[in-house]
Design a protein around this motif. Structure first.
Motif, PDB file in Angstrom:
ATOM      1  N   PRO A 156      83.986   9.503 -40.167  1.00  0.00           N
ATOM      2  CA  PRO A 156      84.372   8.690 -41.502  1.00  0.00           C
ATOM      3  C   PRO A 156      82.922   9.014 -42.903  1.00  0.00           C
ATOM      4  O   PRO A 156      81.966   9.044 -43.033  1.00  0.00           O
ATOM      5  N   GLY A 157      83.730   8.934 -43.873  1.00  0.00           N
ATOM      6  CA  GLY A 157      83.060   9.419 -45.078  1.00  0.00           C
ATOM      7  C   GLY A 157      84.174   9.295 -46.892  1.00  0.00           C
ATOM      8  O   GLY A 157      85.057   8.173 -46.552  1.00  0.00           O
ATOM      9  N   THR A 158      83.838   9.667 -47.541  1.00  0.00           N
ATOM     10  CA  THR A 158      84.085   9.620 -48.312  1.00  0.00           C
ATOM     11  C   THR A 158      85.314  10.844 -49.775  1.00  0.00           C
ATOM     12  O   THR A 158      85.284  11.123 -50.510  1.00  0.00           O
ATOM     13  N   GLY A 159      84.925  11.693 -48.251  1.00  0.00           N
ATOM     14  CA  GLY A 159      85.273  12.540 -49.159  1.00  0.00           C
ATOM     15  C   GLY A 159      86.686  13.239 -49.095  1.00  0.00           C
ATOM     16  O   GLY A 159      87.469  14.201 -50.572  1.00  0.00           O
ATOM     17  N   HIS A 160      87.658  12.753 -48.857  1.00  0.00           N
ATOM     18  CA  HIS A 160      89.138  12.519 -48.678  1.00  0.00           C
ATOM     19  C   HIS A 160      89.690  11.371 -47.900  1.00  0.00           C
ATOM     20  O   HIS A 160      88.997  10.523 -47.741  1.00  0.00           O
ATOM     21  N   VAL A 161      91.986  11.095 -47.934  1.00  0.00           N
ATOM     22  CA  VAL A 161      91.726   9.852 -47.547  1.00  0.00           C
ATOM     23  C   VAL A 161      91.818   9.361 -45.806  1.00  0.00           C
ATOM     24  O   VAL A 161      91.190   8.357 -45.656  1.00  0.00           O
ATOM     25  N   GLY A 162      91.362  10.446 -45.298  1.00  0.00           N
ATOM     26  CA  GLY A 162      91.450  10.303 -44.062  1.00  0.00           C
ATOM     27  C   GLY A 162      89.171   9.665 -43.314  1.00  0.00           C
ATOM     28  O   GLY A 162      89.841   8.934 -43.117  1.00  0.00           O
ATOM     29  N   GLU A 163      88.750  10.250 -44.064  1.00  0.00           N
ATOM     30  CA  GLU A 163      87.599   9.958 -43.512  1.00  0.00           C
ATOM     31  C   GLU A 163      87.375   8.156 -44.562  1.00  0.00           C
ATOM     32  O   GLU A 163      86.684   7.451 -43.567  1.00  0.00           O
TER      33      GLU A 163
END
Length: 397
Positions: free
Chosen positions: A8-15
């Motif tokens: 989980p993160g902010t880099g791309h839609v999946g994250e």
């Protein structure tokens, strides 16, 4: 355990979607394991700073060419399969140890790369815990994009099917996926699409008053996966001298890369890459958003099964969407059940212009399309709908 190709993160839609899933279920419920390429760049989300995340790297997510000539492909398949099995064994052992140390009671696997297809059912089986799975893109498409030969693809597709069969619940992004994957598993298959907060309906309606009256603005944002549809749109507008329903048409485009090929004076504002906030503000100033899907044969499965997240970002604005996609695609099927604007199902200029005329050429029809877009957003892409789908996925332990 959240087992996926990215944390989980902010880099791309999946994250971003994984981050919202984790937030819904609670950070303390998850121990995340990401299996990615060493070249991958993860962008952590500061709001998830308490989340346990462990990363493993592998160079087995993409095929490698081994030799050339007549037997090059077969040699590559044998060479890859030998290395893949050794890497799979090593990762399985390491991830099982990680899970036991964290006292994992369930495996939630995102089947988003070749290694994940094989790891999901093995890790859950070794641990003796339930497996639930999430599928975003069709495996055939992912494997072709990664350069796998047909023999390796066949073996990896069997791994994907084993993970579905071993799952107690499967979440997918489209109804066409739901129907297609039912033959691989007896588990319930639910729809899980990203949800967004809905704006105030009155404010969205009032903002339509401020739209330009001297021209039609049609917006596009994000990566362009359908250059064939885009070129057909430009050709159609050229044919109409960039006029639809008595007004000139202007395209407002926000993407990092685009192809331009016009034989007439065009009206295109190319704004490059913009932040999420800028994109939403600029799209809100458009009469409609453009949603193209590929018509080419080698991307047929992507069109047939995938469900782009940009549709929810478009509809939440309360503006209709001009869908340009093959009739057998997931979005076309969704549109037939939940109309949200206008649809063109071929690359022919006449069909494209007729769809635009039907959407923009009648004030009552346009107002009804705006209302329909808002209704579909609330009923299909709202935060409560997303949360209910997450709850169903993770409630099977």
């Amino acid at each position: 355990m959240l087992l996926s190709g990215s944390a989980p993160g902010t880099g791309h839609v999946g994250e971003i979607i994984l981050g919202d899933i984790v937030r819904r279920a609670g950070l303390d419920r998850f121990h995340c394991v990401a299996v990615a390429s060493a070249k991958s760049c993860w962008c952590p989300d500061p709001s998830l700073s308490g989340l346990a995340v462990r990363g493993f790297t592998t160079d087995m997510l993409r095929a490698k060419r081994w030799g050339g000539g007549k037997w090059g492909a077969a040699g590559s398949a044998i060479h890859y399969r030998t290395g893949f099995q050794a890497e799979l064994s090593k990762l399985t052992q390491a991830i099982v140890a990680e899970a036991k140390a964290a006292q994992v009671g369930q495996v939630f696997a995102v089947l988003d790369n070749a290694m994940m297809f094989a790891l999901a059912h093995r890790v859950a089986d070794r641990l003796g815990v339930p497996l639930v799975s999430l599928v975003w893109d069709p495996p055939e498409y992912l494997l072709r994009q990664a350069g796998f030969d047909r023999w390796s693809r066949a073996g990896l597709l069997q791994e994907f099917q084993r993970s579905l069969k071993a799952s107690r619940y499967v979440a997918v992004v489209s109804e066409t996926m739901q129907d297609a994957y039912a033959r691989y598993t007896d588990a319930p298959i639910g729809i899980l699409r990203h949800g967004l907060p809905m704006p105030d309906e009155t404010a969205a309606s009032d903002s339509c008053v401020d739209l330009p009256q001297d021209e039609w603005l049609i917006g596009f944002a994000g990566t362009l996966y359908a250059p064939d549809a885009w070129k057909a749109l430009l050709k159609a507008l050229d044919q109409a001298d960039w006029q639809v329903a008595g007004r000139p048409v202007r395209l407002r485009v926000m993407t990092s890369s685009i192809i331009l090929a016009n034989r007439k004076p065009a009206r295109i504002d190319y704004l490059g890459f913009r932040s999420t906030e800028e994109v939403q503000a600029l799209l809100a100033g458009c009469h409609a958003s453009y949603m193209p899907q590929p018509f080419v044969a080698h991307l047929r499965d992507l069109c047939r099964y995938s469900f782009p997240t940009k549709l929810s970002n478009y509809l939440v604005l309360g503006r209709p969407v001009f869908l340009h996609a093959p009739p057998e695609g997931a979005l076309s099927a969704f549109f037939r059940s939940h109309p949200f604007g206008a649809s063109a199902t071929s690359l022919e200029p006449e069909g494209i212009l007729q769809a635009l005329e039907a959407l923009l050429g009648n004030a009552e029809a346009y107002t009804a399309a705006c209302a329909s877009a808002s209704r579909v957003a609330r009923e299909q892409f709202s935060t409560p709908v997303f949360h209910a789908a997450v709850d169903a996925l993770l409630a099977t332990a």
